[in-house]
Motif scaffolding. Sequence first.
Motif, PDB file in Angstrom:
ATOM      1  N   VAL A   1      -2.569   8.342  11.875  1.00  0.00           N
ATOM      2  CA  VAL A   1      -1.237   8.905  11.660  1.00  0.00           C
ATOM      3  C   VAL A   1      -1.291   9.951  10.548  1.00  0.00           C
ATOM      4  O   VAL A   1      -0.674  11.024  10.645  1.00  0.00           O
ATOM      5  CB  VAL A   1      -0.241   7.787  11.319  1.00  0.00           C
ATOM      6  N   GLY A   2      -2.055   9.666   9.508  1.00  0.00           N
ATOM      7  CA  GLY A   2      -2.209  10.626   8.414  1.00  0.00           C
ATOM      8  C   GLY A   2      -2.791  11.949   8.870  1.00  0.00           C
ATOM      9  O   GLY A   2      -2.379  13.022   8.407  1.00  0.00           O
ATOM     10  N   LEU A   3      -3.759  11.909   9.776  1.00  0.00           N
ATOM     11  CA  LEU A   3      -4.323  13.145  10.316  1.00  0.00           C
ATOM     12  C   LEU A   3      -3.252  13.956  11.037  1.00  0.00           C
ATOM     13  O   LEU A   3      -3.201  15.188  10.911  1.00  0.00           O
ATOM     14  CB  LEU A   3      -5.478  12.821  11.265  1.00  0.00           C
ATOM     15  N   ALA A   4      -2.392  13.275  11.798  1.00  0.00           N
ATOM     16  CA  ALA A   4      -1.298  13.975  12.474  1.00  0.00           C
ATOM     17  C   ALA A   4      -0.325  14.565  11.455  1.00  0.00           C
ATOM     18  O   ALA A   4       0.167  15.696  11.627  1.00  0.00           O
ATOM     19  CB  ALA A   4      -0.578  13.027  13.425  1.00  0.00           C
ATOM     20  N   VAL A   5      -0.037  13.839  10.384  1.00  0.00           N
ATOM     21  CA  VAL A   5       0.853  14.344   9.340  1.00  0.00           C
ATOM     22  C   VAL A   5       0.258  15.587   8.675  1.00  0.00           C
ATOM     23  O   VAL A   5       0.968  16.582   8.432  1.00  0.00           O
ATOM     24  CB  VAL A   5       1.133  13.249   8.298  1.00  0.00           C
ATOM     25  N   MET A   6      -1.042  15.560   8.394  1.00  0.00           N
ATOM     26  CA  MET A   6      -1.681  16.717   7.763  1.00  0.00           C
ATOM     27  C   MET A   6      -1.680  17.921   8.694  1.00  0.00           C
ATOM     28  O   MET A   6      -1.570  19.068   8.241  1.00  0.00           O
ATOM     29  CB  MET A   6      -3.092  16.363   7.329  1.00  0.00           C
TER      30      MET A   6
ATOM     31  N   LEU B   1     -10.057  18.900  13.935  1.00  0.00           N
ATOM     32  CA  LEU B   1      -8.738  18.350  13.639  1.00  0.00           C
ATOM     33  C   LEU B   1      -7.957  19.160  12.617  1.00  0.00           C
ATOM     34  O   LEU B   1      -6.749  19.371  12.776  1.00  0.00           O
ATOM     35  CB  LEU B   1      -8.884  16.908  13.140  1.00  0.00           C
ATOM     36  N   LEU B   2      -8.619  19.585  11.560  1.00  0.00           N
ATOM     37  CA  LEU B   2      -7.937  20.237  10.451  1.00  0.00           C
ATOM     38  C   LEU B   2      -8.762  21.406   9.930  1.00  0.00           C
ATOM     39  O   LEU B   2      -9.986  21.453  10.118  1.00  0.00           O
ATOM     40  CB  LEU B   2      -7.708  19.248   9.299  1.00  0.00           C
ATOM     41  N   ARG B   3      -8.091  22.321   9.250  1.00  0.00           N
ATOM     42  CA  ARG B   3      -8.801  23.378   8.538  1.00  0.00           C
ATOM     43  C   ARG B   3      -9.664  22.758   7.436  1.00  0.00           C
ATOM     44  O   ARG B   3      -9.313  21.710   6.884  1.00  0.00           O
ATOM     45  CB  ARG B   3      -7.805  24.353   7.920  1.00  0.00           C
TER      46      ARG B   3
ATOM     47  N   LEU C   1      -8.646  18.491   1.068  1.00  0.00           N
ATOM     48  CA  LEU C   1      -7.508  17.954   0.316  1.00  0.00           C
ATOM     49  C   LEU C   1      -7.206  16.526   0.740  1.00  0.00           C
ATOM     50  O   LEU C   1      -6.952  15.653  -0.102  1.00  0.00           O
ATOM     51  CB  LEU C   1      -6.279  18.837   0.565  1.00  0.00           C
ATOM     52  N   MET C   2      -7.242  16.270   2.036  1.00  0.00           N
ATOM     53  CA  MET C   2      -6.896  14.955   2.536  1.00  0.00           C
ATOM     54  C   MET C   2      -7.864  13.884   2.054  1.00  0.00           C
ATOM     55  O   MET C   2      -7.448  12.750   1.770  1.00  0.00           O
ATOM     56  CB  MET C   2      -6.865  14.965   4.070  1.00  0.00           C
ATOM     57  N   THR C   3      -9.138  14.199   1.956  1.00  0.00           N
ATOM     58  CA  THR C   3     -10.156  13.186   1.679  1.00  0.00           C
ATOM     59  C   THR C   3     -10.578  13.129   0.214  1.00  0.00           C
ATOM     60  O   THR C   3     -11.407  12.300  -0.162  1.00  0.00           O
ATOM     61  CB  THR C   3     -11.390  13.435   2.552  1.00  0.00           C
ATOM     62  N   ALA C   4      -9.993  13.983  -0.623  1.00  0.00           N
ATOM     63  CA  ALA C   4     -10.285  13.936  -2.058  1.00  0.00           C
ATOM     64  C   ALA C   4      -9.521  12.789  -2.704  1.00  0.00           C
ATOM     65  O   ALA C   4      -8.507  12.311  -2.188  1.00  0.00           O
ATOM     66  CB  ALA C   4      -9.877  15.256  -2.708  1.00  0.00           C
ATOM     67  N   GLY C   5      -9.999  12.344  -3.849  1.00  0.00           N
ATOM     68  CA  GLY C   5      -9.288  11.316  -4.596  1.00  0.00           C
ATOM     69  C   GLY C   5      -8.018  11.888  -5.213  1.00  0.00           C
ATOM     70  O   GLY C   5      -8.056  12.914  -5.895  1.00  0.00           O
TER      71      GLY C   5
ATOM     72  N   LEU D   1      -5.437  10.912   0.793  1.00  0.00           N
ATOM     73  CA  LEU D   1      -4.205  10.999   1.575  1.00  0.00           C
ATOM     74  C   LEU D   1      -4.398  10.245   2.882  1.00  0.00           C
ATOM     75  O   LEU D   1      -5.083  10.724   3.791  1.00  0.00           O
ATOM     76  CB  LEU D   1      -3.841  12.460   1.834  1.00  0.00           C
ATOM     77  N   ALA D   2      -3.852   9.051   2.952  1.00  0.00           N
ATOM     78  CA  ALA D   2      -3.944   8.125   4.089  1.00  0.00           C
ATOM     79  C   ALA D   2      -5.287   7.420   4.187  1.00  0.00           C
ATOM     80  O   ALA D   2      -5.470   6.603   5.089  1.00  0.00           O
ATOM     81  CB  ALA D   2      -3.620   8.815   5.418  1.00  0.00           C
ATOM     82  N   TRP D   3      -6.202   7.701   3.294  1.00  0.00           N
ATOM     83  CA  TRP D   3      -7.513   7.047   3.308  1.00  0.00           C
ATOM     84  C   TRP D   3      -7.671   6.172   2.067  1.00  0.00           C
ATOM     85  O   TRP D   3      -7.207   6.511   0.977  1.00  0.00           O
ATOM     86  CB  TRP D   3      -8.640   8.079   3.301  1.00  0.00           C
ATOM     87  N   GLN D   4      -8.385   5.067   2.231  1.00  0.00           N
ATOM     88  CA  GLN D   4      -8.863   4.315   1.092  1.00  0.00           C
ATOM     89  C   GLN D   4     -10.074   5.031   0.509  1.00  0.00           C
ATOM     90  O   GLN D   4     -10.803   5.732   1.223  1.00  0.00           O
ATOM     91  CB  GLN D   4      -9.277   2.900   1.521  1.00  0.00           C
TER      92      GLN D   4
END
Length: 362
Positions: free
Chosen positions: A62-67, A247-249, A255-259, A270-273
């Motif tokens: 769901v987070g991937l869709a939000v991003m 999936l994403l740029r 940005l999504m996978t950074a702490g 962002l949406a990931w542990q």
Amino acid sequence: MSPLAELLAAGCERQVYSGAAWSVGTAHGPADRGWTGRRSRDGDALDGGELWDLASVTKPLVGLAVMRLAETGALTLDDTVGDHLSGYRDSDKATLTVRQLLTHTSGLRGGTPLYRDHPTRAALLAAIGRMPARTGPGTAVEYSSQGFILLGLIAEAAAGRSLADLVRDHVCVPLGLTDTVFTPDAERRARAVATEDCPWRGRVVAGEVHDENAVVLGGVCGHAGLFATLDDMERLGRSLAAGGRELLRPETFALMTAGHTDTLNLRRALAWQGQDPTGSPVGHTFGPASFGHTGFTGTSIWIDPATGRYAVLLTNRVHPTREGTGIVALRRAFHDAAAVLPGGPPGASPRVGADSPAPGGG
């Protein structure tokens, strides 16, 4: 059998779960994959085509869709609940941001069994608006499925489309995931691995979402509800290990996978542990920049960008009861072994299910 196959077959023998499937590798392909056990304690042996209840592994999809919606301008990470959901504008949830929901820093309590007292969709959603905050927004990480329920509603409102359609179009179609779905149809339900002998429903659940709050919400929601096969989760793992280009740029994926919570109590993207300094659910052999997600039913996906490696583990550890805790140590052992597994050359022939038979043969 490979060391991973032996480890997971032993979990079947100890009744940690009735079955398990796994894939470990890089963007080039799996170095080790297979399945072991049965669809239920007395069911058929796994054949690799089973459907697994992903539980909270739904959240990062769901987070991937939000991003992706953020990339298109349909929403921003600083949008608030009140910007999109009129039903919450008079509550203290109105000022919570998309970013806070994604990082579990909204202050909303997690793990609340709202379904017990609020057995309809409207009643349960209204109850979220009345839930008292446990912490101030942005001050601590507290895992909150309720926050992701709101996030799913925000995505639907921003896009004017159902969450199922958003995940399909922004995640499944680009990767060719043909069996990753909410509310499986009859053919897929017939392939589903059993989860709990559920006291609330009075039966063993298979092919229907395990999470009770998700049941009340109709099975399509931001915190749980997706089902997938090993093949699909392997494709997702390979894509994420390659930087999520389908999936994403690149800048969005980074940005999504950074702490984002490194000054707080737990590391969350962002949406990931993230890889927490203590108590990590996947051990500590995966690197400090690794990210992933676990699911209550016994599922997980984990990515280490430093090594380009992914690890997918699918089990039904809640079958026949959720009370067992053996998955905690076993999941850590699996990931510790997966992190040091020789990668194998691109195109190497992976191990298949025949290398990991169901306990007792078959």
